[in-house]
Design a protein around this motif. Structure first.
Motif: not given
Ligand code: FAD
Length: 288
Positions: A115, A71, A28-29, A120-121, A25, A112, A164, A103, A35
């Protein structure tokens, strides 16, 4: 016992993915995945590939015709980046309303969209800007228009062994106006009930030369509005009728009802947001 691998370079990560397709799995962040691990422990992985330390997935770089955003770049870095603010203000705005600052410090743009949440915003903005994706694989990269990335609810075009690697965005056309709006329950930390991004290009007579829309939370995936774009093309801004716009919006979206909103509310708001985008474009000055 779970396994956590943190490669130091992109080729190493791609090699690990290629050697055991579907086993790891990617994280990234972690703001979505951590969650999910708590809310759906049955989906929790035993093998993680942590890509947060890959230098190839970090940073923004100006290109000949726009910008390349790796990415793994954080939303905080994106929203503060001077060139993003100047040339792609809708992206700066969408990054700034994703969750809240804590966040945005961890969340990545790639995460973003990978996922693949319909809410997604940053997705509507990337659709409106006509972004292209750079996808890395052990055997070399491929490019994909972002509009082809979301293939169904939580389903993307990424294949086993792929990551990505970057999002490419061209400069918007010179005489274009952008409009981004997220409608949620609160000003921060709210998942969108509906959100929209529009990029409308007009000539000096107010005739629409191109119109691209992206919306979230109105279908199973983030989506464009092809019928609305087609309706607007070549039309004078002053001749656009509210009834026609409402009609074509209905052809493009099929909102669902869920805990955040009813389908009727989403449809009504979607139509109003499209009308507001057109109205903003009508009022915007033609700059030479
Ligand atoms: C409190 C809270 C509030 C939030 N509010 C919002 C909001 O207002 N709007 C919104 O859109 N989202 C929101 N989110 C969701 C989240 O923060 C975003 O979607 C964020 O951009 C995900 O990025 P990440 O790097 O943390 O992804 P991760 O959690 O690390 O990964 C998310 C998914 O993407 C995949 N992935 C990540 N990077 C890659 C890559 N380079 N190549 C292939 N697959 C990859 C992972 O395998 C996983 O399936 C919120 C989350 C929390 C906890």
């Amino acid at each position: 016992m779970s396994e956590w691998i943190r490669p130091r370079h992109l080729p190493e990560a791609l090699e690990i993915l290629a050697a055991a397709p579907g086993s790891y799995r990617v994280i990234a962040g972690g703001t979505d995945l951590m969650v999910e691990s708590h809310l759906a422990p049955e989906r929790r992985s035993d093998a993680w590939l942590d890509i947060s330390g890959l230098p190839e997935l970090q940073g923004l770089e100006m290109t000949e015709d726009g910008i390349r955003i790796a990415a793994g770049t954080s939303l905080d870095e994106i929203r503060r980046h001077a060139e993003v603010v100047a040339h792609w203000p809708m992206l700066a705005a969408s990054a700034a309303v994703t969750g809240a600052p804590p966040i945005q410090n961890r969340a990545t743009l790639g995460g973003n969209i990978c996922n693949a949440s319909p809410a997604a915003d940053n997705a509507p903005v990337l659709l409106a800007y006509g972004a292209r994706l750079e996808i890395a694989h052990q055997h070399g990269p491929r490019w994909l228009p972002y509009v082809d990335f979301h293939q169904g609810y939580r389903k993307t075009a990424l294949q086993a062994g792929e990551l990505l690697s970057a999002i490419w965005i061209s400069y918007p056309p010179k005489h274009s106006c952008g409009y981004f709006r997220k409608v949620g329950t609160r000003a921060a930390q709210a998942i969108a009930k509906v959100s929209i991004a529009a990029l409308i290009e007009k000539d000096s007579d107010g005739i629409i030369q191109s119109a691209r829309f992206g919306m979230a939370s109105v279908a199973a995936t983030p989506c464009t509005l092809p019928s609305v774009s087609q309706y607007l093309l070549g039309r004078a801004l002053r001749d656009i009728s509210e009834a026609d716009v409402r009609h074509v919006v209905r052809q493009d979206i099929a909102p669902i009802q869920d805990i955040r909103s009813t389908a009727e509310y989403r449809l009504e708001i979607a139509s109003r947001l499209v009308l507001e985008a057109i109205s903003m474009c009508r009022k915007s000055k033609q700059e030479d």
